[in-house]
Design a protein around this motif. Structure first.
Motif, PDB file in Angstrom:
ATOM      1  N   SER A  19      10.121  11.028   1.101  1.00  0.00           N
ATOM      2  CA  SER A  19      10.621  11.112   2.471  1.00  0.00           C
ATOM      3  C   SER A  19       9.536  11.539   3.450  1.00  0.00           C
ATOM      4  O   SER A  19       9.620  11.250   4.645  1.00  0.00           O
ATOM      5  N   SER A  20       8.522  12.245   2.944  1.00  0.00           N
ATOM      6  CA  SER A  20       7.443  12.687   3.834  1.00  0.00           C
ATOM      7  C   SER A  20       6.723  11.499   4.465  1.00  0.00           C
ATOM      8  O   SER A  20       6.132  11.618   5.550  1.00  0.00           O
ATOM      9  N   MET A  21       6.760  10.355   3.778  1.00  0.00           N
ATOM     10  CA  MET A  21       6.124   9.167   4.340  1.00  0.00           C
ATOM     11  C   MET A  21       6.832   8.696   5.605  1.00  0.00           C
ATOM     12  O   MET A  21       6.261   7.969   6.414  1.00  0.00           O
ATOM     13  N   ALA A  22       8.103   9.138   5.774  1.00  0.00           N
ATOM     14  CA  ALA A  22       8.793   8.810   7.022  1.00  0.00           C
ATOM     15  C   ALA A  22       8.082   9.464   8.203  1.00  0.00           C
ATOM     16  O   ALA A  22       8.014   8.884   9.295  1.00  0.00           O
ATOM     17  N   PHE A  23       7.541  10.664   7.993  1.00  0.00           N
ATOM     18  CA  PHE A  23       6.769  11.310   9.056  1.00  0.00           C
ATOM     19  C   PHE A  23       5.543  10.469   9.401  1.00  0.00           C
ATOM     20  O   PHE A  23       5.179  10.315  10.574  1.00  0.00           O
ATOM     21  N   ALA A  24       4.900   9.938   8.359  1.00  0.00           N
ATOM     22  CA  ALA A  24       3.736   9.082   8.594  1.00  0.00           C
ATOM     23  C   ALA A  24       4.145   7.836   9.362  1.00  0.00           C
ATOM     24  O   ALA A  24       3.430   7.376  10.266  1.00  0.00           O
ATOM     25  N   GLY A  25       5.294   7.280   8.999  1.00  0.00           N
ATOM     26  CA  GLY A  25       5.764   6.078   9.685  1.00  0.00           C
ATOM     27  C   GLY A  25       6.051   6.322  11.158  1.00  0.00           C
ATOM     28  O   GLY A  25       5.678   5.527  12.020  1.00  0.00           O
TER      29      GLY A  25
ATOM     30  N   VAL B 256       7.196   1.330  11.457  1.00  0.00           N
ATOM     31  CA  VAL B 256       8.604   1.283  11.055  1.00  0.00           C
ATOM     32  C   VAL B 256       8.708   1.047   9.551  1.00  0.00           C
ATOM     33  O   VAL B 256       9.500   1.687   8.851  1.00  0.00           O
ATOM     34  N   GLY B 257       7.870   0.139   9.056  1.00  0.00           N
ATOM     35  CA  GLY B 257       7.877  -0.144   7.626  1.00  0.00           C
ATOM     36  C   GLY B 257       7.453   1.055   6.802  1.00  0.00           C
ATOM     37  O   GLY B 257       8.059   1.364   5.757  1.00  0.00           O
ATOM     38  N   VAL B 258       6.411   1.751   7.248  1.00  0.00           N
ATOM     39  CA  VAL B 258       5.948   2.934   6.505  1.00  0.00           C
ATOM     40  C   VAL B 258       7.010   4.031   6.505  1.00  0.00           C
ATOM     41  O   VAL B 258       7.167   4.766   5.524  1.00  0.00           O
ATOM     42  N   ALA B 259       7.765   4.124   7.595  1.00  0.00           N
ATOM     43  CA  ALA B 259       8.822   5.126   7.674  1.00  0.00           C
ATOM     44  C   ALA B 259       9.997   4.796   6.760  1.00  0.00           C
ATOM     45  O   ALA B 259      10.614   5.692   6.179  1.00  0.00           O
ATOM     46  N   LEU B 260      10.322   3.517   6.620  1.00  0.00           N
ATOM     47  CA  LEU B 260      11.553   3.120   5.929  1.00  0.00           C
ATOM     48  C   LEU B 260      11.345   2.602   4.517  1.00  0.00           C
ATOM     49  O   LEU B 260      12.155   2.878   3.622  1.00  0.00           O
ATOM     50  N   VAL B 261      10.274   1.833   4.302  1.00  0.00           N
ATOM     51  CA  VAL B 261      10.149   1.108   3.039  1.00  0.00           C
ATOM     52  C   VAL B 261       9.921   2.021   1.829  1.00  0.00           C
ATOM     53  O   VAL B 261      10.538   1.811   0.775  1.00  0.00           O
ATOM     54  N   PRO B 262       9.040   3.045   1.888  1.00  0.00           N
ATOM     55  CA  PRO B 262       8.905   3.921   0.704  1.00  0.00           C
ATOM     56  C   PRO B 262      10.214   4.600   0.322  1.00  0.00           C
ATOM     57  O   PRO B 262      10.526   4.726  -0.875  1.00  0.00           O
TER      58      PRO B 262
ATOM     59  N   GLN C 216       0.803  -1.218   0.000  1.00  0.00           N
ATOM     60  CA  GLN C 216       0.000   0.000   0.000  1.00  0.00           C
ATOM     61  C   GLN C 216       0.837   1.270   0.000  1.00  0.00           C
ATOM     62  O   GLN C 216       0.660   2.134  -0.856  1.00  0.00           O
ATOM     63  N   PHE C 217       1.754   1.382   0.962  1.00  0.00           N
ATOM     64  CA  PHE C 217       2.396   2.669   1.179  1.00  0.00           C
ATOM     65  C   PHE C 217       3.591   2.926   0.273  1.00  0.00           C
ATOM     66  O   PHE C 217       4.147   4.021   0.300  1.00  0.00           O
ATOM     67  N   THR C 218       4.006   1.957  -0.511  1.00  0.00           N
ATOM     68  CA  THR C 218       4.966   2.235  -1.577  1.00  0.00           C
ATOM     69  C   THR C 218       4.263   2.559  -2.886  1.00  0.00           C
ATOM     70  O   THR C 218       4.919   2.989  -3.845  1.00  0.00           O
TER      71      THR C 218
END
Length: 402
Positions: free
Chosen positions: A253-259, A146-152, A26-28
């Motif tokens: 990188s903004s998805m790291a904030f979500a993570g 952790v995955g949402v912060a790192l994987v995208p 989903q988040f990638t």
């Protein structure tokens, strides 16, 4: 290896969910949305249809996965799911040459994702923990954050070096290696030597009994509405920011904030669930993302968008914990896997429809404003519904001497 500490279940769950269906599938997706459109000329709504179908397939198969987990155990089902999921990811790089083939592969990926959801990990944690169940679930489910912060960011970095096909291969390898090791490490249920209860002795309702209760349907409605809103917004954050002049790398990188917010939301929810009546916790954590949606609706400034992402991530971080906790307290543990499967199916329907509604909003109006307004109404519905649940039916057992 002798299993010495039940918290290893939590550790294994963190790593398993780091490469679960949420972070990977989903988040990638927002990272791949524009490159796929550029190469093939697909619209955002057409491309997003693949994710919508994949998540819908997951929703159909999650109850089946839950039933299999109840019958055959966590490891067998989860390892098979990880293998299928990883193969589907790799096949995108080789066989996704048309929109039809892309959609078909995502549908197959959705089958594997059914056992790659939080379901098996939530069952393991809920089985091992009665006291401190909220905290244990919160820590375990933080793996998604952790995955949402790192994987995208990982996907974007691999894409910068090897293109979008290489990025899908990179995701496949990451998922298989980390996922299998996590399951083999610690994700297991108590043995019969540890838990001396027959199925009849386990407190709770069967799936058939649960379907006849208003509580089950209230939970399903609440989870559909809330994840529809939060995931619908987060999946489109990357293209939304790029449309506001932010570079692709910074947008990813903004998805790291979500993570980070997902992690914080899960830990906060886990801590509070052991101390405060769960529907109160849920209603507050569902209301917080509404502020984020208002920010995205009212301003086009990229800095404010990061604040909005954090607020939305806080709410989404709490929801998976809440599914497991509310299920265990209102419907019990007797058929936890199967009932969780049905509730998570409702969750996946919201996951699928939310991003597609946002895509349609953009394609039809040239902006996301109509979609954001719809998402806001859904959050209000979910928050109100969870407040109507009433008292716990299966509260924590008070142990003598503890």
């Amino acid at each position: 290896m002798k299993f010495l500490n039940r918290w290893w279940v939590v550790v294994g769950s963190v790593f398993g969910l780091l490469v679960g269906n949420g972070p990977i599938m989903q988040f990638t997706f927002g990272v791949f949305l524009l490159p796929l459109g550029k190469e093939f000329g697909w619209s955002r709504s057409s491309t997003s249809l693949a994710l919508a179908i994949g998540l819908t397939v997951t929703a159909i198969f999650v109850p089946i996965a839950g039933r299999l987990v109840d019958r055959y155990g966590i490891r067998v089902v989860t390892l098979a799911s990880i293998t299928l999921f990883s193969l589907a990811l790799a096949s995108v790089a080789f066989f996704a040459t048309t929109l039809t083939s892309f959609i078909i592969i995502y549908a197959i990926m959705g089958i594997g994702a059914a056992g790659q959801t939080p379901l098996p990990y939530a069952k393991a944690v809920s089985t091992w923990f009665d006291e401190k169940r909220g905290l244990a679930l919160g820590v375990a489910m933080s793996g998604v954050g952790v995955g949402v912060a790192l994987v995208p960011k990982y996907a974007q970095s691999v894409m910068d070096q090897f293109g979008w096909r290489g990025a899908y291969l990179g995701l496949a390898i990451l998922t298989f290696v980390v996922g299998v090791l996590a399951v083999l490490l610690a994700s297991k249920e108590p043995s019969h030597h540890s838990v001396k209860q027959s199925a009849e002795d386990i407190p709770g309702l069967t799936a058939r009994q649960a379907f006849r209760t208003a509580t089950f349907w209230k939970l399903a409605i609440a989870f559909v509405a809330v994840v529809f809103a939060m995931n619908g917004a987060l999946v489109h954050v990357v293209p939304m920011l790029i449309g506001r002049g932010v570079s692709a790398d910074i947008a990813a990188s903004s998805m790291a904030f979500a993570g980070v917010a997902l992690i914080a939301g899960r830990l906060l929810a886990g801590y509070m669930l052991d101390r405060v009546f769960a529907p109160y916790v849920a209603s507050v954590l569902f209301a917080i993302p509404l502020v984020g949606l208002i920010i995205l609706f009212a301003t086009t400034t990229s800095g404010y968008a990061s604040v909005a992402v954090v607020l939305i991530g806080l709410g989404l971080g709490a929801e998976v914990d809440l599914i497991a906790f509310l299920l265990s307290r209102y419907l019990g543990l007797k058929s936890f896997g199967e009932i969780y499967g049905y509730l998570f199916a409702s969750f996946m329907i919201g996951n699928a429809v939310g991003p597609y509604v946002m895509s349609l909003s953009f394609d039809m109006t040239g902006s996301y404003h109509v979609g954001l307004a719809i998402l806001g109404v859904a959050l209000l519905v979910g928050s109100a519904t969870v407040l109507s649940l009433g008292e716990y039916r299966y509260p924590q057992v008070k142990r003598q001497g503890s």
